[in-house]
Design an enzyme around this catalytic site. Structure first.
Site, short mmCIF file in Angstrom:
data_model
loop_
_atom_site.label_atom_id
_atom_site.label_comp_id
_atom_site.label_asym_id
_atom_site.label_seq_id
_atom_site.Cartn_x
_atom_site.Cartn_y
_atom_site.Cartn_z
N LYS A 52 43.94 37.59 28.03
CA LYS A 52 43.38 36.52 27.62
C LYS A 52 42.91 36.79 26.03
CE LYS A 52 41.41 35.41 32.19
NZ LYS A 52 40.36 35.26 33.37
N GLN A 96 34.65 37.07 34.31
CA GLN A 96 35.82 37.43 35.00
C GLN A 96 35.42 37.55 36.55
OE1 GLN A 96 38.85 37.66 33.70
NE2 GLN A 96 39.57 37.95 35.74
N ASP A 119 36.97 27.68 32.98
CA ASP A 119 37.76 27.99 34.36
C ASP A 119 37.88 26.89 35.18
OD1 ASP A 119 38.82 30.61 34.51
OD2 ASP A 119 36.96 31.56 34.65
#
Ligand code: NAD
Length: 290
Positions: A52, A96, A119
């Site tokens: 990422k 995460q 997300d």
């Protein structure tokens, strides 16, 4: 059989984003900023975070990693999330997953400001997406849609079977493909661990598009699909020899497919590209650049 090349598609999308960012910064705006919070050091998470951050650099974003100890208390992690929520210099926030076992994952997801939730896991975004409203769409599912769009694979009127009902992949992709979205309007069957085997086979054998996200190597075999099927393999399974495979017996299944995603180099790359798109949208929502 043709490959749905996630790397090629992601590179194309990232170059497009980088062009837009260059325009914004030339006009005097700051770069888009993605913050990733990583609690503990789970090996796959380390590799996802690395990828990422590397993609942020390619897109011209600032990528920031906030490392926190595995033993962090939930209240402290929540406080760090609120700090980022209140930081005007951050556009997109990822915590995460998985979080350490003693922490309630849903409390963490619910604490992220919906306008920074790139997300797309926050109930406000998931709910809006489900209702067909403007929202950050869950990144892996959104990435799959972008891949289908890039290769001009029609979904309207098609029969799509999704295997796996996780909140991050199976559930959102089944909703998105059945919604009246650009990449949508399919007739979708969502199957899961309680789906009787015979019913699963009935469904997969007549599906135009199969999307599998179960986390079992070789789960989809050649006898489970029809000739010409489009196969999206979301699985990421780490082998003892260090290799990575998906959920599909690629060698045998690919012979029957019109299109198939490789693993690696398929959906994984698209997930990261979708996170960049969502971050750019969060940034544009803030600055409203022309
Ligand atoms: P999960 O691991 O949370 O759950 C697995 C799902 O598979 C469950 O919904 C379960 O009902 C279903 N399942 C298990 N056995 C089954 C069976 N025999 N028949 C039918 N359904 C069955 O799901 P997840 O988090 O979506 O992860 C699935 C896989 O996708 C994993 O390999 C994961 O690493 C991978 N993944 C990849 C990406 C990516 O970017 N490529 C993103 C997320 C997850």
């Amino acid at each position: 059989m043709k490959l749905l090349d996630g790397k090629k598609c992601a590179d194309h999308l990232v170059a497009d984003i980088a062009g837009k960012v260059a325009g914004y910064t030339a006009a005097g705006l700051r770069k888009p900023h993605m913050t990733i919070i990583l609690a503990g050091s789970h090996a796959p998470s380390e590799s996802y975070v690395k990828s990422k951050l590397a993609s942020c650099r390619k897109a011209g974003f600032d990528g920031e990693l906030v490392r926190l100890p595995e033993k962090i208390a939930e209240a402290e992690l929540l406080a760090r999330i609120w700090d980022v929520n209140n930081d005007a210099g951050t556009d997109g926030l990822i915590v995460q997953l998985p979080v350490p076992k003693h922490i309630d994952k849903q409390n963490i997801i619910n604490a992220i400001a919906p306008e920074k939730d790139i997300d797309g896991f926050h109930p406000a975004n998931f709910g809006r997406m489900t209702l067909g409203q403007k929202a950050f769409r869950p990144a892996t599912a959104y990435g799959i849609c972008k891949l289908l769009q890039f290769y001009e694979i029609p979904t309207r009127g098609k029969h799509c079977v999704v295997i796996g009902r996780s909140n991050i992949v199976g559930k959102p992709i089944s909703i998105m493909l059945s919604n009246d979205f650009d990449i949508g309007n399919a007739t979708v069957t969502l199957t899961h661990i309680e789906t009787p085997r015979e019913l699963l086979l009935d469904e997969t054998r007549r599906a135009d598009i199969v999307i599998v996200a179960v986390g079992i190597p070789g789960f989809i075999t050649g006898d489970m699909v029809k000739e010409g099927v489009v196969l999206i393999d979301v699985g990421i399974n780490r082998l003892e020899n260090g290799g990575i495979v998906g959920d599909v017996d690629f060698e045998n299944v690919s012979k029957k497919c019109s299109w198939i995603t490789p693993v690696p180099g398929g959906v994984g790359r698209m997930t990261v590209a979708a996170l960049l798109i969502n971050t750019l949208i969060a940034y544009q929502n803030k600055f409203k650049p022309g």
